[in-house]
Scaffold this motif. Structure first.
Motif, PDB file in Angstrom:
ATOM      1  N   GLU A 292       0.826  -1.204   0.000  1.00 18.52           N
ATOM      2  CA  GLU A 292       0.000   0.000   0.000  1.00 18.52           C
ATOM      3  C   GLU A 292       0.862   1.257   0.000  1.00 18.52           C
ATOM      4  O   GLU A 292       2.059   1.225   0.275  1.00 18.52           O
ATOM      5  CB  GLU A 292      -0.937  -0.024   1.208  1.00 18.52           C
ATOM      6  N   LYS A 293       0.220   2.378  -0.270  1.00 12.50           N
ATOM      7  CA  LYS A 293       0.932   3.637  -0.488  1.00 12.50           C
ATOM      8  C   LYS A 293       1.832   4.013   0.681  1.00 12.50           C
ATOM      9  O   LYS A 293       2.979   4.429   0.484  1.00 12.50           O
ATOM     10  CB  LYS A 293      -0.080   4.754  -0.765  1.00 12.50           C
ATOM     11  N   GLU A 294       1.314   3.894   1.901  1.00 16.08           N
ATOM     12  CA  GLU A 294       2.086   4.329   3.058  1.00 16.08           C
ATOM     13  C   GLU A 294       3.396   3.556   3.190  1.00 16.08           C
ATOM     14  O   GLU A 294       4.475   4.150   3.333  1.00 16.08           O
ATOM     15  CB  GLU A 294       1.249   4.168   4.334  1.00 16.08           C
ATOM     16  N   ALA A 295       3.331   2.230   3.135  1.00 18.85           N
ATOM     17  CA  ALA A 295       4.539   1.416   3.261  1.00 18.85           C
ATOM     18  C   ALA A 295       5.451   1.589   2.055  1.00 18.85           C
ATOM     19  O   ALA A 295       6.683   1.664   2.195  1.00 18.85           O
ATOM     20  CB  ALA A 295       4.165  -0.059   3.430  1.00 18.85           C
ATOM     21  N   GLN A 296       4.867   1.679   0.875  1.00 17.18           N
ATOM     22  CA  GLN A 296       5.674   1.839  -0.335  1.00 17.18           C
ATOM     23  C   GLN A 296       6.419   3.168  -0.344  1.00 17.18           C
ATOM     24  O   GLN A 296       7.538   3.260  -0.860  1.00 17.18           O
ATOM     25  CB  GLN A 296       4.774   1.721  -1.570  1.00 17.18           C
ATOM     26  N   THR A 297       5.823   4.185   0.230  1.00 12.81           N
ATOM     27  CA  THR A 297       6.501   5.476   0.336  1.00 12.81           C
ATOM     28  C   THR A 297       7.719   5.359   1.240  1.00 12.81           C
ATOM     29  O   THR A 297       8.785   5.943   0.957  1.00 12.81           O
ATOM     30  CB  THR A 297       5.537   6.544   0.879  1.00 12.81           C
ATOM     31  N   ASP A 301      11.631   5.912   0.280  1.00  6.17           N
ATOM     32  CA  ASP A 301      12.520   6.783   1.060  1.00  6.17           C
ATOM     33  C   ASP A 301      13.838   6.091   1.380  1.00  6.17           C
ATOM     34  O   ASP A 301      14.870   6.752   1.555  1.00  6.17           O
ATOM     35  CB  ASP A 301      11.837   7.220   2.363  1.00  6.17           C
ATOM     36  N   TYR A 302      13.802   4.764   1.478  1.00  3.85           N
ATOM     37  CA  TYR A 302      15.013   3.993   1.754  1.00  3.85           C
ATOM     38  C   TYR A 302      15.671   3.475   0.467  1.00  3.85           C
ATOM     39  O   TYR A 302      16.540   2.605   0.520  1.00  3.85           O
ATOM     40  CB  TYR A 302      14.705   2.845   2.705  1.00  3.85           C
ATOM     41  N   GLY A 303      15.259   4.009  -0.662  1.00  7.79           N
ATOM     42  CA  GLY A 303      15.948   3.717  -1.913  1.00  7.79           C
ATOM     43  C   GLY A 303      15.423   2.542  -2.705  1.00  7.79           C
ATOM     44  O   GLY A 303      15.961   2.222  -3.776  1.00  7.79           O
ATOM     45  N   GLU A 310       1.389   4.378  -8.126  1.00  5.48           N
ATOM     46  CA  GLU A 310       1.251   5.769  -7.716  1.00  5.48           C
ATOM     47  C   GLU A 310       2.533   6.280  -7.059  1.00  5.48           C
ATOM     48  O   GLU A 310       3.015   7.384  -7.355  1.00  5.48           O
ATOM     49  CB  GLU A 310       0.072   5.916  -6.754  1.00  5.48           C
ATOM     50  N   VAL A 311       3.105   5.469  -6.173  1.00  2.00           N
ATOM     51  CA  VAL A 311       4.335   5.866  -5.484  1.00  2.00           C
ATOM     52  C   VAL A 311       5.510   5.885  -6.455  1.00  2.00           C
ATOM     53  O   VAL A 311       6.380   6.757  -6.388  1.00  2.00           O
ATOM     54  CB  VAL A 311       4.618   4.925  -4.293  1.00  2.00           C
ATOM     55  N   LEU A 312       5.532   4.942  -7.391  1.00  2.00           N
ATOM     56  CA  LEU A 312       6.599   4.903  -8.395  1.00  2.00           C
ATOM     57  C   LEU A 312       6.583   6.164  -9.251  1.00  2.00           C
ATOM     58  O   LEU A 312       7.636   6.777  -9.501  1.00  2.00           O
ATOM     59  CB  LEU A 312       6.442   3.667  -9.285  1.00  2.00           C
ATOM     60  N   PHE A 319      14.446   7.390  -9.877  1.00  2.00           N
ATOM     61  CA  PHE A 319      14.762   6.022 -10.273  1.00  2.00           C
ATOM     62  C   PHE A 319      14.805   5.892 -11.796  1.00  2.00           C
ATOM     63  O   PHE A 319      13.823   5.540 -12.435  1.00  2.00           O
ATOM     64  CB  PHE A 319      13.738   5.060  -9.679  1.00  2.00           C
ATOM     65  N   LYS A 320      15.966   6.189 -12.352  1.00  8.21           N
ATOM     66  CA  LYS A 320      16.149   6.080 -13.789  1.00  8.21           C
ATOM     67  C   LYS A 320      16.209   4.607 -14.202  1.00  8.21           C
ATOM     68  O   LYS A 320      16.801   3.780 -13.501  1.00  8.21           O
ATOM     69  CB  LYS A 320      17.453   6.768 -14.209  1.00  8.21           C
TER      70      LYS A 320
END
Length: 355
Positions: A292-297, A301-303, A310-312, A319-320
């Motif tokens: 989900e969005k919260e965890a994926q964000t 943040d940790y790379g 949506e987060v991507l 992220f090239k």
């Protein structure tokens, strides 16, 4: 007197036997009630979820677990407590098979989850979820000292005399297998430039890189720790490992090779143990929450490269996608990779033995 003493001794022996028998009954009852107590706790005001994860996920989970606790408490009124274990991916998988009763596992590669499937701990359908069971992505990159003093630009530079390279041991580390897959795959790509996809060329390329390897550490996290202590000139690692450290103030350069592999990391409920502990409901909710969005964000943040679209998109500039990026299917899929690279007579072990 002798008769009285004899009777007393027989009485004491009888009582000892009775107490041993009674203790055995109590022990059996406690074992039988253990799972019932665990299930009761899972259905009550508090539940304990046991997490068995690969080492690189540790920092992100430190932020994610409290967020899930808050969400679950708000939804259900139930307090989640976590017991956590972090090891190299292969080591963690073997620990779970050996009796470490994790309810949920996060591992470096799907092959390690497949080991749990073969052991009867995880259902074959674990991939029948969004993103085929994956929760994060990354790519294999090269980390150098600040300013890139040796001018490293690609995997080919790792073959030069005097360049000291670090990557972990694929016998214990899923991250190491991704690293070696990336180098071997880059060799295949380079051979295609010369006319054909040539496994012999790719093997020779991997051999040249391996000659410059300083040490084979237990895990990707251990290789990064060695690099931080000043060992080596270049570390072959996950992109997120470097980005997370740069965020913490470490002075490294990130080099993205022209040809490198897309990494995909899975999470799964360990069905046998979750059912045994009565934690299936919360375990499934936790794995779903990881996408989900919260965890994926937090992962972003940790790379880590998010699987949540949506987060991507929100992190697209960070992220090239390398022009020559390939995935595990380019190497024939994990079954083929395990057979050709990591079997007892596979390419990796030939390289290790100098054959």
């Amino acid at each position: 007197m002798k008769r009285s003493f004899s009777r007393l001794r027989m009485y004491m022996v009888s009582m000892a036997c009775f107490l041993l028998l009674f203790a055995g009954i109590l022990s059996g009852c406690s074992r039988e009630s253990g799972n019932e107590a665990s299930a009761a706790a899972a259905n009550g005001k508090e539940v304990t979820l046991v997490i068995g994860a690969y080492s690189i996920a540790k920092d992100a989970l430190a932020d994610i677990l409290p967020k899930f606790q808050q969400e679950w408490k708000a939804k259900t009124g139930q307090t989640v407590k976590f017991q956590e274990s972090y090891e190299a991916s292969g080591t963690q998988a073997r620990a779970i098979i050996g009796g470490f009763e994790a309810d949920v596992t996060l591992l470096a590669m799907e092959g390690d989850v497949d080991k749990l499937v073969k052991a009867g701990l995880v259902k074959k359908q674990w991939r029948d979820t969004a993103d085929q069971g994956m929760i994060t992505r990354s790519i294999v990159v090269l980390g150098t000292r600040e300013g890139n003093p040796l001018g490293i630009r690609d995997f080919e530079d790792l073959t030069k005399p005097g360049v000291k390279v670090l990557y972990p041991n694929p016998q214990t580390s899923g991250g190491a297998q991704w690293d070696i897959n990336a180098i071997y795959g880059a060799g295949l790509k380079l051979s295609e430039k010369q006319g054909e996809k040539n496994p012999a060329y790719a093997k020779a390329f991997l051999e040249k890189v391996h000659r410059n390897v300083e040490s084979l550490d237990k895990s990707g996290r251990a290789s990064m720790a060695a690099f931080e202590y000043g060992v080596g000139d270049v570390v072959v690692t996950y992109e997120n490992e470097l980005l997370a450290r740069i965020k913490q103030g470490k002075k490294y350069d990130v080099v993205i090779p022209e040809y490198t592999i897309k990494i995909e990391n899975p999470a799964a409920v360990v069905d046998q143990y979750a059912d045994q502990h009565g934690t299936r409901k919360v375990a499934e909710a936790f794995v779903e929450y990881l996408r989900e969005k919260e965890a994926q964000t937090v992962f972003a943040d940790y790379g880590f490269r998010p699987v949540n679209e949506e987060v991507l998109q929100a992190n697209e500039s960070r992220f090239k996608v390398p022009v020559g990026q390939f995935d595990i299917s380019y190497l024939g899929g994990w079954d083929q990779v395990r057979k050709t690279l990591y079997s007892k007579k596979g390419i990796w072990y030939q390289v290790l033995a100098g054959l």
